[in-house]
Enzyme design. Sequence first.
Site, short mmCIF file in Angstrom:
data_model
loop_
_atom_site.label_atom_id
_atom_site.label_comp_id
_atom_site.label_asym_id
_atom_site.label_seq_id
_atom_site.Cartn_x
_atom_site.Cartn_y
_atom_site.Cartn_z
N LYS A 58 -7.66 1.98 -3.80
CA LYS A 58 -8.20 2.39 -2.48
C LYS A 58 -8.61 3.86 -2.57
O LYS A 58 -7.87 4.76 -2.17
CB LYS A 58 -7.12 2.17 -1.42
CG LYS A 58 -7.60 2.47 0.00
CD LYS A 58 -6.80 1.72 1.05
CE LYS A 58 -7.13 2.23 2.43
NZ LYS A 58 -6.66 1.39 3.51
N LYS A 111 0.83 -1.21 0.00
CA LYS A 111 0.00 0.00 0.00
C LYS A 111 0.86 1.25 0.00
O LYS A 111 1.91 1.29 0.66
CB LYS A 111 -0.90 0.00 1.24
CG LYS A 111 -1.60 1.32 1.44
CD LYS A 111 -2.03 1.57 2.86
CE LYS A 111 -1.71 3.00 3.24
NZ LYS A 111 -2.43 3.46 4.44
N GLU A 123 -3.58 4.26 -3.82
CA GLU A 123 -4.40 5.08 -2.92
C GLU A 123 -4.08 6.57 -2.99
O GLU A 123 -3.25 7.07 -2.24
CB GLU A 123 -4.23 4.59 -1.46
CG GLU A 123 -5.08 5.38 -0.47
CD GLU A 123 -4.91 4.92 0.98
OE1 GLU A 123 -4.08 4.03 1.24
OE2 GLU A 123 -5.60 5.46 1.86
N GLU A 147 -5.57 9.42 -1.69
CA GLU A 147 -6.69 9.80 -0.81
C GLU A 147 -7.06 11.26 -1.04
O GLU A 147 -6.23 12.15 -0.86
CB GLU A 147 -6.34 9.58 0.67
CG GLU A 147 -7.47 10.07 1.57
CD GLU A 147 -7.35 9.68 3.04
OE1 GLU A 147 -6.43 8.92 3.38
OE2 GLU A 147 -8.18 10.16 3.84
P1 13P Z 1 -8.95 4.96 7.09
O1 13P Z 1 -9.20 6.22 6.31
O2 13P Z 1 -10.00 3.92 6.84
O3 13P Z 1 -8.74 5.22 8.55
O4 13P Z 1 -7.60 4.32 6.57
C1 13P Z 1 -6.81 4.88 5.61
C2 13P Z 1 -5.68 4.01 5.23
O5 13P Z 1 -5.01 4.30 4.26
C3 13P Z 1 -5.38 2.80 6.00
O6 13P Z 1 -4.50 1.93 5.32
#
Ligand code: 13P
Length: 393
Positions: free
Chosen positions: A262, A180, A220, A222
């Site tokens: 993700k 990850k 990911e 985010e």
């Molecule tokens: P959460 O946002 O669900 O806390 O987790 C983010 C993440 O990248 C965990 O690996």
Amino acid sequence: MACSSFVKLNAAASSWIGGHQSVNSRSGSAPRFSNRRVSVVRAGSYTDELVKTAKSIASPGHGILAIDESNATCGKRLASIGLDNTETNRQAYRQLLLTTPGLGDYISGAILFEETLYQSTTDGKKFVDCLRDENIVPGIKVDKGLVPLPGSNNESWCQGLDGLASRSAEYYKQGARFAKWRTVVSIPCGPSALAVKEAAWGLARYAAISQDNGLVPIVEPEILLDGDHPIERTLEVAEKVWAEVFYYLAENNVVFEGILLKPSMVTPGAEHKQKASPETIANHTLTMLRRRVPPAVPGIMFLSGGQSEVEATLNLNAMNQSPNPWHVSFSYARALQNSVLKAWQGRPENVEAAQKALLVRAKANSLAQLGKYSAEGENEEAKKGMFVKGYTY
Ligand code: 13P
């Protein structure tokens, strides 16, 4: 790797990749492809295994338990129940989680921090073996965290590419089979074109290196919940970010069948005046995914991002009310661990109750993956939001 190891993978992946390259679009002339080999993906020695690993994680009714908090972030979790941030306490907490009997009924992968990957239970059984016994694939966080991105609007970039190939090879030897890398994009900060490009390029380099070393990369970027923007703005930014991510994944010859995503769910900013219903969030999120993610990708494993446990589960459930081209599931940290910490309180006599709390959350999300979850009977604690401004991991 020699060019002769190029192979055709499948129509979906290859036409998508080919779409970016070498089309002669001069007006008046018919589209013409150069004789460069465009509709191909580089096949490495691990390709079959990567595809198998990704598929096994993306299996019906299953998702990922994310417990890859850095030592500093794990310290914050422990502090919330009055425990010191020592290796012994981190190990005790991770032991509680990873030895939960029956966890494999709902969880197919667990993301670990490096320290945990090399740790064992107090009885001397490797954590990796505890996972294998439950049919759970061990994974590893490989990024080295966020630092300020010079030249941007107070944004950040994610470190960790230096030495990544050799670290990944070591993690594979230790039993990890997926990885990850979490980078972030901030809507209130812009996001600037530079920050988006850097995030996408870093993820693509990491994904290629992971696959070269036998690890399925979780991709990911985010998009943080921070901000007071409406859901439409999140949709717009998410589409931009994922377009760039897939562009660079293709440029780096990443095998789409051997990755997992993700994403953040597409929601309004945490400080927006109006909350969105699970149906609205599901609609916007699936719209974004359908526009950006090729069906060759086996699984979408959402992060929870500061939503409450129940919110994250309800939103996932809403996304699974009709069939999707990919497995749509969870890779939650906060939304799987909050109730567990509260139940545990650092006391050995509470371990069983805390493990039960983990199973309750894991089962709820397993049902949500199947579109069969109802929030009936959920307790008030599980409904509390966990959003923290500018959250670091
Ligand atoms: P959460 O946002 O669900 O806390 O987790 C983010 C993440 O990248 C965990 O690996």
